[in-house]
Design an enzyme around this catalytic site. Structure first.
Site, PDB file in Angstrom:
ATOM      1  N   CYS A   2     -16.804   8.987  35.933  1.00 12.01           N
ATOM      2  CA  CYS A   2     -15.776   7.903  35.773  1.00 12.01           C
ATOM      3  C   CYS A   2     -15.078   7.981  37.360  1.00 12.01           C
ATOM      4  O   CYS A   2     -15.171   8.895  38.284  1.00 12.01           O
ATOM      5  CB  CYS A   2     -14.877   8.570  35.015  1.00 12.01           C
ATOM      6  SG  CYS A   2     -15.115   9.026  33.262  1.00 12.01           S
ATOM      7  N   ARG A  27     -17.965   3.333  39.485  1.00 13.22           N
ATOM      8  CA  ARG A  27     -18.589   4.794  39.151  1.00 13.22           C
ATOM      9  C   ARG A  27     -18.508   4.662  37.492  1.00 13.22           C
ATOM     10  O   ARG A  27     -18.669   5.737  36.741  1.00 13.22           O
ATOM     11  CB  ARG A  27     -17.261   5.761  39.438  1.00 13.22           C
ATOM     12  CG  ARG A  27     -17.273   5.978  40.914  1.00 13.22           C
ATOM     13  CD  ARG A  27     -16.369   7.001  41.112  1.00 13.22           C
ATOM     14  NE  ARG A  27     -16.695   8.194  40.753  1.00 13.22           N
ATOM     15  CZ  ARG A  27     -17.268   9.329  41.338  1.00 13.22           C
ATOM     16  NH1 ARG A  27     -17.600   9.143  42.432  1.00 13.22           N
ATOM     17  NH2 ARG A  27     -17.475  10.485  40.857  1.00 13.22           N
ATOM     18  N   TRP A  74     -16.559   5.813  32.442  1.00 16.12           N
ATOM     19  CA  TRP A  74     -18.066   5.763  31.999  1.00 16.12           C
ATOM     20  C   TRP A  74     -18.107   6.698  30.805  1.00 16.12           C
ATOM     21  O   TRP A  74     -17.920   8.027  30.825  1.00 16.12           O
ATOM     22  CB  TRP A  74     -19.072   6.334  33.145  1.00 16.12           C
ATOM     23  CG  TRP A  74     -20.657   6.159  32.748  1.00 16.12           C
ATOM     24  CD1 TRP A  74     -21.227   4.807  33.073  1.00 16.12           C
ATOM     25  CD2 TRP A  74     -21.251   7.388  32.542  1.00 16.12           C
ATOM     26  NE1 TRP A  74     -22.499   5.193  32.791  1.00 16.12           N
ATOM     27  CE2 TRP A  74     -22.672   6.505  32.273  1.00 16.12           C
ATOM     28  CE3 TRP A  74     -21.371   8.638  32.080  1.00 16.12           C
ATOM     29  CZ2 TRP A  74     -23.821   7.144  31.888  1.00 16.12           C
ATOM     30  CZ3 TRP A  74     -22.596   9.041  31.605  1.00 16.12           C
ATOM     31  CH2 TRP A  74     -23.739   8.267  31.550  1.00 16.12           C
ATOM     32  N   ASN A 100     -12.785  13.214  34.576  1.00 15.68           N
ATOM     33  CA  ASN A 100     -14.294  12.799  34.814  1.00 15.68           C
ATOM     34  C   ASN A 100     -14.955  14.013  34.672  1.00 15.68           C
ATOM     35  O   ASN A 100     -14.746  15.173  35.110  1.00 15.68           O
ATOM     36  CB  ASN A 100     -14.366  12.461  36.118  1.00 15.68           C
ATOM     37  CG  ASN A 100     -15.983  12.244  36.812  1.00 15.68           C
ATOM     38  OD1 ASN A 100     -16.617  11.870  35.680  1.00 15.68           O
ATOM     39  ND2 ASN A 100     -16.148  12.412  37.836  1.00 15.68           N
ATOM     40  N   GLY A 101     -16.047  14.123  33.704  1.00 21.94           N
ATOM     41  CA  GLY A 101     -16.734  15.152  33.470  1.00 21.94           C
ATOM     42  C   GLY A 101     -17.075  15.472  31.704  1.00 21.94           C
ATOM     43  O   GLY A 101     -16.330  14.705  30.933  1.00 21.94           O
ATOM     44  N   GLU A 483     -39.865   2.223  43.915  1.00 18.14           N
ATOM     45  CA  GLU A 483     -38.367   1.737  44.276  1.00 18.14           C
ATOM     46  C   GLU A 483     -38.199   0.219  43.849  1.00 18.14           C
ATOM     47  O   GLU A 483     -37.334   0.119  43.270  1.00 18.14           O
ATOM     48  CB  GLU A 483     -38.176   2.221  45.749  1.00 18.14           C
ATOM     49  CG  GLU A 483     -36.848   1.341  46.209  1.00 18.14           C
ATOM     50  CD  GLU A 483     -35.583   2.174  45.433  1.00 18.14           C
ATOM     51  OE1 GLU A 483     -35.849   3.132  44.802  1.00 18.14           O
ATOM     52  OE2 GLU A 483     -34.612   1.453  45.569  1.00 18.14           O
ATOM     53  N   LYS A 487     -35.536  -0.898  41.278  1.00 15.48           N
ATOM     54  CA  LYS A 487     -34.538  -1.918  41.691  1.00 15.48           C
ATOM     55  C   LYS A 487     -34.471  -3.031  40.624  1.00 15.48           C
ATOM     56  O   LYS A 487     -33.431  -3.354  40.132  1.00 15.48           O
ATOM     57  CB  LYS A 487     -34.734  -2.631  42.983  1.00 15.48           C
ATOM     58  CG  LYS A 487     -34.521  -1.705  44.245  1.00 15.48           C
ATOM     59  CD  LYS A 487     -33.139  -1.586  44.216  1.00 15.48           C
ATOM     60  CE  LYS A 487     -32.395  -0.472  43.561  1.00 15.48           C
ATOM     61  NZ  LYS A 487     -32.578   0.922  44.095  1.00 15.48           N
ATOM     62  N   GLU A 490     -33.021  -1.629  37.025  1.00 14.01           N
ATOM     63  CA  GLU A 490     -31.569  -1.506  37.214  1.00 14.01           C
ATOM     64  C   GLU A 490     -30.862  -2.649  36.995  1.00 14.01           C
ATOM     65  O   GLU A 490     -29.787  -2.848  36.227  1.00 14.01           O
ATOM     66  CB  GLU A 490     -31.204  -0.914  38.444  1.00 14.01           C
ATOM     67  CG  GLU A 490     -31.497   0.613  38.630  1.00 14.01           C
ATOM     68  CD  GLU A 490     -30.805   1.032  39.988  1.00 14.01           C
ATOM     69  OE1 GLU A 490     -29.883   2.109  39.987  1.00 14.01           O
ATOM     70  OE2 GLU A 490     -31.395   0.518  40.817  1.00 14.01           O
ATOM     71  N   HIS A 506     -57.124   3.382  35.413  1.00 14.54           N
ATOM     72  CA  HIS A 506     -56.888   4.609  34.414  1.00 14.54           C
ATOM     73  C   HIS A 506     -55.960   4.358  33.041  1.00 14.54           C
ATOM     74  O   HIS A 506     -55.641   5.333  32.569  1.00 14.54           O
ATOM     75  CB  HIS A 506     -56.688   5.925  35.281  1.00 14.54           C
ATOM     76  CG  HIS A 506     -57.583   6.260  36.109  1.00 14.54           C
ATOM     77  ND1 HIS A 506     -58.830   6.510  36.013  1.00 14.54           N
ATOM     78  CD2 HIS A 506     -57.596   6.123  37.518  1.00 14.54           C
ATOM     79  CE1 HIS A 506     -59.491   6.783  37.078  1.00 14.54           C
ATOM     80  NE2 HIS A 506     -58.794   6.591  37.999  1.00 14.54           N
ATOM     81  N   LYS A 605     -22.508   4.796  39.642  1.00 15.12           N
ATOM     82  CA  LYS A 605     -23.083   5.025  41.326  1.00 15.12           C
ATOM     83  C   LYS A 605     -23.264   6.488  41.431  1.00 15.12           C
ATOM     84  O   LYS A 605     -24.390   6.736  42.104  1.00 15.12           O
ATOM     85  CB  LYS A 605     -22.097   4.528  42.080  1.00 15.12           C
ATOM     86  CG  LYS A 605     -22.336   4.745  43.574  1.00 15.12           C
ATOM     87  CD  LYS A 605     -23.268   3.623  44.108  1.00 15.12           C
ATOM     88  CE  LYS A 605     -23.983   3.702  45.240  1.00 15.12           C
ATOM     89  NZ  LYS A 605     -25.242   3.042  45.611  1.00 15.12           N
TER      90      LYS A 605
HETATM   91  C1  AGP Z   1     -30.244   3.977  42.740  1.00 17.17           C
HETATM   92  O1  AGP Z   1     -30.430   2.357  42.897  1.00 17.17           O
HETATM   93  C2  AGP Z   1     -29.784   4.330  41.712  1.00 17.17           C
HETATM   94  N1  AGP Z   1     -28.624   3.891  41.038  1.00 17.17           N
HETATM   95  C3  AGP Z   1     -29.830   5.961  41.466  1.00 17.17           C
HETATM   96  O2  AGP Z   1     -31.300   6.038  41.183  1.00 17.17           O
HETATM   97  C4  AGP Z   1     -29.416   7.028  42.522  1.00 17.17           C
HETATM   98  O3  AGP Z   1     -30.303   6.929  43.551  1.00 17.17           O
HETATM   99  C5  AGP Z   1     -29.393   8.204  42.137  1.00 17.17           C
HETATM  100  O4  AGP Z   1     -28.496   8.391  40.892  1.00 17.17           O
HETATM  101  C6  AGP Z   1     -29.143   9.300  43.192  1.00 17.17           C
HETATM  102  O5  AGP Z   1     -27.993   9.120  43.529  1.00 17.17           O
HETATM  103  P1  AGP Z   1     -27.655  10.048  44.857  1.00 17.17           P
HETATM  104  O6  AGP Z   1     -28.510   9.595  45.959  1.00 17.17           O
HETATM  105  O7  AGP Z   1     -26.128   9.658  45.241  1.00 17.17           O
HETATM  106  O8  AGP Z   1     -27.829  11.471  44.509  1.00 17.17           O
END
Ligand code: AGP
Length: 610
Positions: A2, A27, A74, A100-101, A483, A487, A490, A506, A605
């Site tokens: 959060c 966040r 969140w 947050n937590g 990656e 992307k 996500e 395979h 994030k």
């Molecule tokens: C990336 O697009 C993501 N949103 C996510 O996988 C991110 O890379 C991951 O949570 C790690 O974050 P960090 O690099 O801040 O540790």
């Protein structure tokens, strides 16, 4: 995960808190809320959904106060509905808390408080903080910091909280940090707090991070911090060199688009000042690994999550091939649960854009407990991962706001390349001129890859309705396939898988049909022919091939339906260029499907819960 903001000082508090939340909305965006204290007491306003909903509500029913706290959520405990939005108040209506937590033992505390007559109106774990602190606030004669310090040892779990109380002796916000980040900003006669320094940039760049167990009291005149043992302490101030303009969209529709386009500069900034092209030396101001230590290393462990974990895989190739040191890559979330082998002959590197990802931080702790030397590769000065490490390799990407990581990734690759060169030098081997020569041209090559935007947009138009994508790559290009798939997942919510091209036969080959686009990294010298053969296998089954290549497109005649041609750079640096069209494609598909690309559903994030 959060977002938390707090303020005490002479400015109009509600607009300031909302501006802070705008910087933190990435966040979490399940709900938002604000609480302020004025002469007549405590007031709050909350709304389900994104921050704009709260802003609309505030326009209809304005709030004003002298100081306050605000939150963007969140959801962990309790559905993302207004009832569960923060700030959460105690049942007497005098304490408001943002959190947050997770408070793991909240049920036991709740039962105890209920037996004493305290009531609960939400499904959150946060409400036990409000009620327990309220109870002690009464007993401490209205001293909020004392009440918080008394309550904190009773909470199990990881959390960062900020609280305000009606009836405090002075204007004050009290904060506590246990495991999840909390940063303080000090001004003249005013104090700020937030869960991320980006939220404070408009007002201050001098920030101090709380340590675990710290309780801080922010009053206009200054900040007081107690550590877990109850001693008065000071925390070092870090000056951020981030430009406040970097947290604006700068004419782009989304932060993600802006950040994709910032990559040539961000990569240039990450190399800047670290490479001496004349002498062939590489050096970092915040990281020194002595030649004797590097010579003794038995291996390097790279610990990371998500996109950073993909960077780690590229890093493995780079370090093993350039510095000839064995490298293991671990999901940080798995590392500490698998009895890892680490000792003083191991260098453990936590790779984390935010430096606050709890899985990564905990994996680093585990490695350190076993005797490994810790290094952080991070984008955020002063973040948890950097503070716990003996050295830091900073990426100079500037603040990354889009939830989907783009420039943080390419700058991680740039930093890992530099690290590989550095390790090679510390082992006493010279750097071949071509190892450095490729760097100078790299930002331009990335800029040229960005010019593929019209072509990727045309592909986005064609394939936006696909339900699955397969991404293939080999060798150092395989993590780029991972990656690219991440992307797309996500931000467009299309199912996508990344696979080593040679592994396709395979299993995943069973998925190939004339509906599923296969995006292939057909780059480089070493594996190009092999990938081409794999693509023949796709074509033989009527698959649709989109090839990203630095070769003459004619070489892919008959195996690729669509070719995205990128500039050719040294093979070790090619991933920094080949990922660009994949980022563009994912972004454009996401936008065309109407997805919220900067704040994709269910994501945050900075993932600060396990
Ligand atoms: C990336 O697009 C993501 N949103 C996510 O996988 C991110 O890379 C991951 O949570 C790690 O974050 P960090 O690099 O801040 O540790």
């Amino acid at each position: 995960m959060c977002g938390i903001v707090g303020y005490v000082g002479p400015r109009e508090v509600v607009p300031l808190l909302i501006a802070g939340l705008r910087r933190l909305e990435y966040r979490g965006y399940d709900s938002a809320g604000v609480a302020v204290v004025h002469d007549a007491g405590l007031e709050r306003q909350r709304a389900e959904g994104k921050l704009d909903r709260l802003v609309e509500k505030l326009a209809q029913q304005p709030l004003a106060g002298r100081y306050g706290v605000a939150h963007t959520r969140w959801a962990t405990h309790g559905k993302p509905i207004e009832k569960n939005a923060h700030p959460v108040t105690d049942s007497r209506g005098r304490i408001a808390v943002i959190h947050n937590g997770i408070i793991e033992n909240f049920l036991a505390i709740k039962r105890r408080l209920q037996a004493e007559g305290w009531t609960f109106a939400t499904d959150t774990d946060t409400e036990v903080i409000a009620n327990l602190v309220s109870k002690y606030f009464e007993e401490a004669g209205g001293d909020l910091a004392a009440a918080v310090r008394r309550a904190v040892p009773e909470f199990e779990g990881m959390y960062a909280c900020a609280l305000v109380a009606a009836g405090s002796a002075e204007d004050e916000v009290v904060a506590v940090r246990q495991g999840t980040p909390l940063v303080l900003g000090a001004g003249e006669g005013e104090q700020f707090l937030a869960s991320d320094p980006a939220a404070l940039l408009a007002w201050t760049r001098d920030v101090a991070f709380l340590e675990n167990g710290d309780v801080a009291r922010l009053r206009r005149a200054g900040i007081t911090i107690w550590n877990r043992a109850g001693e008065l302490v000071e925390r070092p101030v870090t000056r951020l060199d981030w430009d406040p303009i970097q947290v604006e969209k700068g004419g782009y529709k989304h932060f993600m688009a802006k950040e994709i386009h910032e990559q040539p500069q961000a990569v240039r900034d990450t190399f800047a000042g670290r490479v001496d092209f004349e002498t062939g030396e590489v050096a970092f101001d915040t990281l020194v690994l002595e030649p004797e230590f590097v010579g003794r290393l038995t291996r390097i462990q790279l610990l990371a999550c998500g996109t950073s974990w993909h960077a780690a895989h590229v890093g493995k190739f780079l370090i093993e091939e350039i510095a000839r040191i064995p490298v293991e890559v671990d999901y940080a979330s798995e590392y500490r649960y698998r009895d890892p082998i680490a000792d003083a002959s191991v260098l453990a590197i936590g790779i984390s854009q935010s430096g606050e990802t709890i899985d990564t931080v905990q994996a680093m702790e585990t490695a350190a407990e076993r005797g490994a030397r810790l290094v952080a590769l991070s984008n955020v000065p002063g973040s948890q991962a950097t503070r716990m490490s003996s050295g830091v390799l900073y990426t100079h990407a500037g603040p990354e706001i889009g939830v989907a990581s783009t420039k943080a990734f390419t700058t991680q690759l740039a930093a890992l390349y530099l690290l590989a060169l550095y390790l090679r030098r510390q082992k006493g081997s010279p750097l071949a001129p071509e190892m450095l020569a490729g760097l100078a041209h790299l930002p331009q090559a990335i800029a040229e890859a960005l010019a593929l935007e019209p072509e990727t947009d045309e592909l986005a138009r064609r394939f936006q309705q696909a339900s699955d994508f397969l991404y293939l790559g080999r060798g150092i290009h395989y993590p780029i396939a991972l990656e690219g798939a991440l992307k797309l997942k996500e931000i467009s919510y299309i199912h996508a898988e990344g696979y080593p091209a040679g592994e396709m036969k395979h299993g995943p080959i069973a998925l190939i049909d004339d509906q599923m686009p296969v995006v292939a990294l057909a780059t480089g010298r070493r594996t190009f022919e092999k990938v081409k053969s794999n693509l023949q296998e796709v074509k033989a089954r009527d698959g649709i091939v989109i090839a990203v290549t630095d070769r003459d497109p004619e070489e892919l005649d008959g195996v690729a339906d669509h070719v995205l041609r990128i500039p050719s750079v040294a093979e070790h640096l090619q991933p920094l260029v080949s990922v660009v069209p994949l980022q563009l494609l994912a972004y454009q598909i996401g936008v065309r499907r109407g997805a919220d690309v900067d704040q994709p559903r269910n994501l945050a994030k900075s993932v600060t819960v396990e």
